[in-house]
Write an enzyme that holds these catalytic residues in place. Structure first.
Site, PDB file in Angstrom:
ATOM      1  N   GLU A 158      34.655  69.489  64.989  1.00 20.49           N
ATOM      2  CA  GLU A 158      34.250  70.879  65.249  1.00 20.49           C
ATOM      3  C   GLU A 158      32.731  71.107  65.263  1.00 20.49           C
ATOM      4  O   GLU A 158      32.217  71.956  64.546  1.00 20.49           O
ATOM      5  CB  GLU A 158      34.923  71.805  64.233  1.00 20.49           C
ATOM      6  CG  GLU A 158      36.445  71.709  64.284  1.00 20.49           C
ATOM      7  CD  GLU A 158      37.166  72.454  63.163  1.00 20.49           C
ATOM      8  OE1 GLU A 158      36.503  73.137  62.388  1.00 20.49           O
ATOM      9  OE2 GLU A 158      38.406  72.341  63.087  1.00 20.49           O
ATOM     10  N   GLU A 263      46.348  68.399  66.310  1.00 19.11           N
ATOM     11  CA  GLU A 263      46.713  69.372  65.269  1.00 19.11           C
ATOM     12  C   GLU A 263      47.611  70.464  65.859  1.00 19.11           C
ATOM     13  O   GLU A 263      47.377  71.654  65.684  1.00 19.11           O
ATOM     14  CB  GLU A 263      45.446  70.004  64.670  1.00 19.11           C
ATOM     15  CG  GLU A 263      44.459  68.981  64.129  1.00 19.11           C
ATOM     16  CD  GLU A 263      43.248  69.609  63.437  1.00 19.11           C
ATOM     17  OE1 GLU A 263      43.266  70.813  63.148  1.00 19.11           O
ATOM     18  OE2 GLU A 263      42.284  68.862  63.180  1.00 19.11           O
TER      19      GLU A 263
HETATM   20  O1  G3I Z   1      43.181  72.366  46.632  1.00 14.42           O
HETATM   21  C1  G3I Z   1      42.836  73.719  46.301  1.00 14.42           C
HETATM   22  C2  G3I Z   1      43.536  74.150  45.058  1.00 14.42           C
HETATM   23  O2  G3I Z   1      43.060  73.370  43.998  1.00 14.42           O
HETATM   24  C3  G3I Z   1      43.272  75.632  44.839  1.00 14.42           C
HETATM   25  O3  G3I Z   1      43.993  76.085  43.739  1.00 14.42           O
HETATM   26  C4  G3I Z   1      43.680  76.458  46.064  1.00 14.42           C
HETATM   27  C5  G3I Z   1      43.361  77.933  45.928  1.00 14.42           C
HETATM   28  O4  G3I Z   1      43.165  78.541  47.190  1.00 14.42           O
HETATM   29  O5  G3I Z   1      42.981  75.985  47.160  1.00 14.42           O
HETATM   30  C6  G3I Z   1      43.276  74.611  47.435  1.00 14.42           C
HETATM   31  O6  G3I Z   1      42.544  74.248  48.534  1.00 14.42           O
HETATM   32  C7  G3I Z   1      43.026  74.703  49.778  1.00 14.42           C
HETATM   33  C8  G3I Z   1      43.266  73.490  50.657  1.00 14.42           C
HETATM   34  O7  G3I Z   1      43.607  73.904  51.964  1.00 14.42           O
HETATM   35  C9  G3I Z   1      44.395  72.599  50.122  1.00 14.42           C
HETATM   36  O8  G3I Z   1      45.598  73.264  50.119  1.00 14.42           O
HETATM   37  C10 G3I Z   1      41.973  75.603  50.402  1.00 14.42           C
HETATM   38  O9  G3I Z   1      41.852  76.811  49.666  1.00 14.42           O
HETATM   39  C11 G3I Z   1      42.331  75.916  51.836  1.00 14.42           C
HETATM   40  O10 G3I Z   1      41.237  76.594  52.457  1.00 14.42           O
HETATM   41  C12 G3I Z   1      42.572  74.629  52.583  1.00 14.42           C
HETATM   42  O11 G3I Z   1      42.936  74.954  53.900  1.00 14.42           O
HETATM   43  C13 G3I Z   1      42.898  73.895  54.824  1.00 14.42           C
HETATM   44  C14 G3I Z   1      41.851  74.169  55.902  1.00 14.42           C
HETATM   45  O12 G3I Z   1      41.906  73.130  56.873  1.00 14.42           O
HETATM   46  C15 G3I Z   1      40.464  74.223  55.309  1.00 14.42           C
HETATM   47  O13 G3I Z   1      39.535  74.470  56.239  1.00 14.42           O
HETATM   48  C16 G3I Z   1      44.277  73.766  55.451  1.00 14.42           C
HETATM   49  O14 G3I Z   1      45.216  73.358  54.459  1.00 14.42           O
HETATM   50  C17 G3I Z   1      44.251  72.740  56.585  1.00 14.42           C
HETATM   51  O15 G3I Z   1      45.470  72.774  57.286  1.00 14.42           O
HETATM   52  C18 G3I Z   1      43.124  73.086  57.552  1.00 14.42           C
HETATM   53  O16 G3I Z   1      43.086  72.088  58.553  1.00 14.42           O
HETATM   54  C19 G3I Z   1      42.091  72.285  59.573  1.00 14.42           C
HETATM   55  C20 G3I Z   1      41.659  70.915  60.042  1.00 14.42           C
HETATM   56  O17 G3I Z   1      41.218  70.151  58.955  1.00 14.42           O
HETATM   57  C21 G3I Z   1      40.572  71.025  61.098  1.00 14.42           C
HETATM   58  N1  G3I Z   1      40.996  71.862  62.199  1.00 14.42           N
HETATM   59  C22 G3I Z   1      41.499  73.188  61.823  1.00 14.42           C
HETATM   60  C23 G3I Z   1      42.610  73.045  60.802  1.00 14.42           C
HETATM   61  C24 G3I Z   1      43.185  74.403  60.471  1.00 14.42           C
HETATM   62  O18 G3I Z   1      42.225  75.194  59.847  1.00 14.42           O
END
Ligand code: G3I
Length: 373
Positions: A158, A263
């Site tokens: 990105e 994705e």
């Molecule tokens: O691991 C922490 C946890 O400890 C905490 O309690 C919790 C509270 O919100 O957050 C957890 O982290 C989260 C993480 O996913 C793991 O579940 C984050 O808040 C959350 O923002 C994060 O989201 C991920 C996102 O990328 C972050 O930018 C999504 O799961 C994941 O599917 C998404 O994937 C991205 C690709 O990497 C790149 N392209 C876009 C795609 C969708 O956004």
């Protein structure tokens, strides 16, 4: 004793044998995406922590049955794998790679350089030299550790704005566009055998695609190794972009690189930015219209989703010579990031398997395309 068979009996036996082998062929293929598409491209999924740790027997069975490629949804991002300047955390990444090896799956690394989900210490970096040192250490250590085990890496994720210009990330601000080349060269050195991809969303759209093509051409002209482009594929059932996707497949492929869909998902819910004239102060989280299928997915919406997937896979099959892999961003609807973004706590249905890991109409539509072969 001499047994004589009449010609029509011969025909009957041969026909039964044919029917039998056809049935067992279509039965075994009808159960599995990866088998149905084995001559076309890899079929992947993104794994969360619970999948890597094999915590959910139902999901585990589904993953092994349906998919032959895996991507870590979050655990290889720098925030998780490299939380402090001199500390790496390989626990889950090691288990992820072992899972892929044990199940003979294609292992895609996600991701080495991304402006998001960076460790806190990186945001404090102010000099080009320090950021360069972070990149060198990070790529050498992470890609180096799994060298020979990963099939590919999303080296840079990105890096572009929607208009195709460079995103003003910390990497771009301190190192300029050169950081892209630097990342690919470091990855090639750390793991010479992995295929190296540039990965982004909306790069099927003309302006962003143009920016990506210019960037890839520059890398190629400078002698940098780049093997493929990952079109993420976070789409909506309410928009039809088949033409753009086809153009993107052709234009990227014309650069001599592979095209992967890395994705894939289709949101069935409205996004706040789709609502023209919406009040910016509107409380979307409290608005039931934004979470309208809370209890169940209506049949008509399930059909619309199935049609979107069907049209997409028809296009993929038409261009299978250019496509290396199609990876869904999640195992089943319950696991999808789209339940929490862009509005928290929604019930979305973007994938091929429902919350109980059962195949949806969309799954049948994708399988149907292969059933006549
Ligand atoms: O691991 C922490 C946890 O400890 C905490 O309690 C919790 C509270 O919100 O957050 C957890 O982290 C989260 C993480 O996913 C793991 O579940 C984050 O808040 C959350 O923002 C994060 O989201 C991920 C996102 O990328 C972050 O930018 C999504 O799961 C994941 O599917 C998404 O994937 C991205 C690709 O990497 C790149 N392209 C876009 C795609 C969708 O956004």
């Amino acid at each position: 004793m001499k047994i004589t068979l009449r010609p029509n009996l011969y025909f009957g036996i041969i026909f039964c044998l044919f029917l039998n082998s056809f049935n067992s062929f279509s039965q075994s293929n009808s159960k599995s995406l990866k088998k149905a598409y084995q001559d076309d491209f890899l079929i992947g999924t993104a794994l969360g922590t619970q999948h890597i740790l094999e915590k959910n027997a139902q999901a585990d069975k589904l993953i092994k049955e349906q998919f032959n490629a895996i991507t870590p949804e979050n655990i290889m991002k720098s925030e998780v794998i490299h939380p402090e300047l001199h500390r790496y955390n390989f626990d889950l990444a090691d288990k992820f790679v072992a899972y892929g090896q044990k199940n003979q799956m294609y292992i895609a690394g996600h991701t080495l350089i991304w402006h998001s989900q960076l460790p806190r210490f990186v945001y404090k970096i102010q000099s080009a030299d320090s950021l360069k040192m972070f990149m060198e250490d990070h790529i050498k250590t992470v890609a180096g550790r799994y060298a020979g085990k990963m099939n590919s890496w999303d080296v840079v994720n990105e890096a572009l704005n929607e208009d195709g210009t460079m995103r003003p990330s910390i990497f771009y601000k301190l190192l300029g566009e050169d950081y892209i080349k630097m990342a690919f060269d470091l990855a090639a050195k750390a793991d010479p055998n992995a295929e190296l991809y540039y990965n982004d969303y909306n790069i099927e759209q003309p302006a962003k695609r143009k920016g990506a093509i210019a960037m890839i051409k520059k890398l190629q002209a400078s002698g940098t190794k780049i093997d493929g482009v990952g079109i993420q594929g976070h789409w909506s059932i309410n928009s039809n972009n088949i033409k753009e996707i086809e153009d993107a497949i052709n234009e990227f492929s014309a650069l001599g690189i592979k095209v992967a869909f890395t994705e894939l998902d289709y949101t069935v819910l409205p996004n706040p930015w789709d609502l023209k004239g919406a009040d910016v102060n509107q409380n979307f989280e409290a608005d039931p219209k934004m979470n309208q299928y809370k209890d169940a997915l209506p049949d008509s919406v399930g059909t619309k989703l199935a049609n979107r997937y069907s049209d997409l896979f028809i296009l993929f099959l038409k261009n299978k010579d250019k496509i290396s892999r199609v990876t869904f961003w999640g195992v089943n609807d319950g696991h999808s990031w789209l339940n929490g973004w862009p509005i928290k706590n929604r019930t979305n249905y973007p994938l091929l398997f429902d919350r109980d890991c059962q195949p949806k109409k969309a799954y049948n539509a994708v399988m149907q395309l292969k059933s006549g072969q």
